[in-house]
Motif scaffolding. Sequence first.
Motif, PDB file in Angstrom:
ATOM      1  N   GLU A 166      -6.095 -53.238  44.359  1.00  0.00           N
ATOM      2  CA  GLU A 166      -5.124 -52.387  43.663  1.00  0.00           C
ATOM      3  C   GLU A 166      -3.894 -52.105  44.515  1.00  0.00           C
ATOM      4  OE1 GLU A 166      -8.111 -50.039  40.586  1.00  0.00           O
ATOM      5  OE2 GLU A 166      -7.318 -48.936  42.302  1.00  0.00           O
ATOM      6  N   ILE A 167      -4.075 -51.876  45.809  1.00  0.00           N
ATOM      7  CA  ILE A 167      -2.937 -51.630  46.700  1.00  0.00           C
ATOM      8  C   ILE A 167      -2.067 -52.881  46.787  1.00  0.00           C
ATOM      9  CG2 ILE A 167      -2.289 -51.229  49.116  1.00  0.00           C
ATOM     10  CD1 ILE A 167      -4.815 -49.331  49.212  1.00  0.00           C
ATOM     11  N   ASP A 168      -2.694 -54.044  47.004  1.00  0.00           N
ATOM     12  CA  ASP A 168      -1.938 -55.299  47.094  1.00  0.00           C
ATOM     13  C   ASP A 168      -1.192 -55.611  45.801  1.00  0.00           C
ATOM     14  OD1 ASP A 168      -2.894 -55.562  49.674  1.00  0.00           O
ATOM     15  OD2 ASP A 168      -4.333 -57.151  49.190  1.00  0.00           O
ATOM     16  N   ALA A 169      -1.753 -55.195  44.656  1.00  0.00           N
ATOM     17  CA  ALA A 169      -1.111 -55.443  43.363  1.00  0.00           C
ATOM     18  C   ALA A 169      -0.037 -54.396  43.039  1.00  0.00           C
ATOM     19  CB  ALA A 169      -2.169 -55.462  42.253  1.00  0.00           C
ATOM     20  N   GLY A 170       0.146 -53.410  43.904  1.00  0.00           N
ATOM     21  CA  GLY A 170       1.162 -52.384  43.692  1.00  0.00           C
ATOM     22  C   GLY A 170       0.778 -51.358  42.632  1.00  0.00           C
ATOM     23  N   MET A 171      -0.496 -51.222  42.363  1.00  0.00           N
ATOM     24  CA  MET A 171      -0.951 -50.244  41.368  1.00  0.00           C
ATOM     25  C   MET A 171      -0.897 -48.844  41.975  1.00  0.00           C
ATOM     26  SD  MET A 171      -4.271 -52.204  39.835  1.00  0.00           S
ATOM     27  CE  MET A 171      -4.133 -53.826  39.074  1.00  0.00           C
ATOM     28  N   THR A 172      -0.504 -47.883  41.155  1.00  0.00           N
ATOM     29  CA  THR A 172      -0.537 -46.489  41.590  1.00  0.00           C
ATOM     30  C   THR A 172      -1.129 -45.644  40.481  1.00  0.00           C
ATOM     31  OG1 THR A 172       1.727 -46.126  40.853  1.00  0.00           O
ATOM     32  CG2 THR A 172       1.417 -46.621  43.175  1.00  0.00           C
ATOM     33  N   PRO A 173      -1.998 -44.711  40.773  1.00  0.00           N
ATOM     34  CA  PRO A 173      -2.530 -44.466  42.100  1.00  0.00           C
ATOM     35  C   PRO A 173      -3.478 -45.573  42.525  1.00  0.00           C
ATOM     36  CG  PRO A 173      -3.685 -43.099  40.513  1.00  0.00           C
ATOM     37  CD  PRO A 173      -2.607 -43.830  39.765  1.00  0.00           C
ATOM     38  N   ALA A 174      -3.631 -45.725  43.820  1.00  0.00           N
ATOM     39  CA  ALA A 174      -4.552 -46.720  44.388  1.00  0.00           C
ATOM     40  C   ALA A 174      -4.944 -46.273  45.780  1.00  0.00           C
ATOM     41  CB  ALA A 174      -3.902 -48.098  44.431  1.00  0.00           C
ATOM     42  N   GLY A 175      -6.122 -46.679  46.189  1.00  0.00           N
ATOM     43  CA  GLY A 175      -6.623 -46.340  47.515  1.00  0.00           C
ATOM     44  C   GLY A 175      -7.429 -45.060  47.498  1.00  0.00           C
ATOM     45  N   ASP A 176      -8.661 -45.161  47.904  1.00  0.00           N
ATOM     46  CA  ASP A 176      -9.572 -44.017  47.979  1.00  0.00           C
ATOM     47  C   ASP A 176      -9.772 -43.303  46.645  1.00  0.00           C
ATOM     48  OD1 ASP A 176     -10.063 -44.389  50.723  1.00  0.00           O
ATOM     49  OD2 ASP A 176      -8.237 -43.282  51.237  1.00  0.00           O
ATOM     50  N   ALA A 177      -9.634 -44.036  45.545  1.00  0.00           N
ATOM     51  CA  ALA A 177      -9.814 -43.435  44.220  1.00  0.00           C
ATOM     52  C   ALA A 177     -11.248 -43.556  43.725  1.00  0.00           C
ATOM     53  CB  ALA A 177      -8.865 -44.092  43.211  1.00  0.00           C
ATOM     54  N   TYR A 178     -11.989 -44.527  44.244  1.00  0.00           N
ATOM     55  CA  TYR A 178     -13.329 -44.815  43.731  1.00  0.00           C
ATOM     56  C   TYR A 178     -14.411 -44.322  44.676  1.00  0.00           C
ATOM     57  CZ  TYR A 178     -10.905 -47.945  40.551  1.00  0.00           C
ATOM     58  OH  TYR A 178     -10.063 -48.458  39.600  1.00  0.00           O
ATOM     59  N   GLY A 179     -15.537 -43.996  44.075  1.00  0.00           N
ATOM     60  CA  GLY A 179     -16.738 -43.641  44.822  1.00  0.00           C
ATOM     61  C   GLY A 179     -17.921 -44.328  44.176  1.00  0.00           C
ATOM     62  N   GLY A 180     -19.066 -44.166  44.775  1.00  0.00           N
ATOM     63  CA  GLY A 180     -20.266 -44.776  44.224  1.00  0.00           C
ATOM     64  C   GLY A 180     -20.776 -44.040  42.995  1.00  0.00           C
ATOM     65  N   LEU A 181     -21.757 -44.643  42.357  1.00  0.00           N
ATOM     66  CA  LEU A 181     -22.412 -44.019  41.214  1.00  0.00           C
ATOM     67  C   LEU A 181     -23.449 -43.015  41.710  1.00  0.00           C
ATOM     68  CD1 LEU A 181     -23.048 -47.124  38.926  1.00  0.00           C
ATOM     69  CD2 LEU A 181     -21.164 -45.475  38.796  1.00  0.00           C
ATOM     70  N   ILE A 182     -23.552 -41.901  41.013  1.00  0.00           N
ATOM     71  CA  ILE A 182     -24.516 -40.858  41.352  1.00  0.00           C
ATOM     72  C   ILE A 182     -25.467 -40.717  40.164  1.00  0.00           C
ATOM     73  CG2 ILE A 182     -24.841 -38.438  41.992  1.00  0.00           C
ATOM     74  CD1 ILE A 182     -21.967 -38.516  43.142  1.00  0.00           C
ATOM     75  N   PRO A 183     -26.632 -41.370  40.229  1.00  0.00           N
ATOM     76  CA  PRO A 183     -27.533 -41.382  39.072  1.00  0.00           C
ATOM     77  C   PRO A 183     -27.901 -40.001  38.549  1.00  0.00           C
ATOM     78  CG  PRO A 183     -28.267 -42.975  40.691  1.00  0.00           C
ATOM     79  CD  PRO A 183     -27.153 -42.190  41.320  1.00  0.00           C
ATOM     80  N   GLN A 184     -28.047 -39.003  39.399  1.00  0.00           N
ATOM     81  CA  GLN A 184     -28.456 -37.695  38.892  1.00  0.00           C
ATOM     82  C   GLN A 184     -27.337 -36.977  38.140  1.00  0.00           C
ATOM     83  OE1 GLN A 184     -29.380 -36.097  42.914  1.00  0.00           O
ATOM     84  NE2 GLN A 184     -28.717 -34.169  42.062  1.00  0.00           N
ATOM     85  N   PHE A 185     -26.087 -37.456  38.225  1.00  0.00           N
ATOM     86  CA  PHE A 185     -24.988 -36.848  37.476  1.00  0.00           C
ATOM     87  C   PHE A 185     -24.860 -37.416  36.072  1.00  0.00           C
ATOM     88  CE2 PHE A 185     -22.016 -35.291  41.106  1.00  0.00           C
ATOM     89  CZ  PHE A 185     -23.029 -34.499  41.577  1.00  0.00           C
ATOM     90  N   TYR A 186     -25.462 -38.562  35.829  1.00  0.00           N
ATOM     91  CA  TYR A 186     -25.353 -39.196  34.517  1.00  0.00           C
ATOM     92  C   TYR A 186     -26.605 -40.027  34.301  1.00  0.00           C
ATOM     93  CZ  TYR A 186     -23.661 -41.866  30.569  1.00  0.00           C
ATOM     94  OH  TYR A 186     -23.529 -42.425  29.330  1.00  0.00           O
ATOM     95  N   ARG A 187     -27.105 -40.009  33.116  1.00  0.00           N
ATOM     96  CA  ARG A 187     -28.320 -40.774  32.823  1.00  0.00           C
ATOM     97  C   ARG A 187     -27.967 -42.223  32.506  1.00  0.00           C
ATOM     98  NH1 ARG A 187     -30.508 -35.800  29.728  1.00  0.00           N
ATOM     99  NH2 ARG A 187     -31.516 -34.772  31.467  1.00  0.00           N
ATOM    100  N   PHE A 188     -27.911 -43.015  33.556  1.00  0.00           N
ATOM    101  CA  PHE A 188     -27.606 -44.431  33.410  1.00  0.00           C
ATOM    102  C   PHE A 188     -28.796 -45.205  32.865  1.00  0.00           C
ATOM    103  CE2 PHE A 188     -24.662 -43.171  36.837  1.00  0.00           C
ATOM    104  CZ  PHE A 188     -23.479 -43.613  36.288  1.00  0.00           C
TER     105      PHE A 188
END
Length: 151
Positions: free
Chosen positions: A40-62
């Motif tokens: 995303e940073i290389d593609a010039g997308m904003t916002p980008a960088g440090d936007a994503y985190g892992g999945l937390i199974p106990q927060f949502y019933r996957f």
Amino acid sequence: MTINELRFDCRQKQRGDGSVLVIVPRIDGAPLTELIDSFEIDAGMTPAGDAYGGLIPQFYRFGPMEDHFRGLSTDAMGPGTPLLGCECGEWGCWPLMARITVTSDLVIWDSFKQPHRKTRDYTTFGPFRFELRQYGAALDALISAISSDTT
């Protein structure tokens, strides 16, 4: 055709006055969070960088993780499976979605999208192709890590 290797990082993260299990896929040794940030940073997308985190199974019933990572658990945001959530811990806030296709010998992650930014173009991100047996072994290790975390 490149064959990728999948692993899952399963780590405890402090949230409020407790901790939660956070799952981040690793592709060829690199966390998916870093791969998508760089893209995303290389593609010039904003916002980008440090936007994503892992999945937390106990927060949502996957549902069972073996079903989720075979693309069988949710149509909550249309077709696609959330592979990452927001860095805040809520997958619906800022998810990275992908199509997961299982064939007789491969599992393919492609058609990536950020559903809150429909104009973003992810066509050159991926596809990631995993040998079915190695993918199954990674899922088995993930399921083992989750069950040992809940016992």
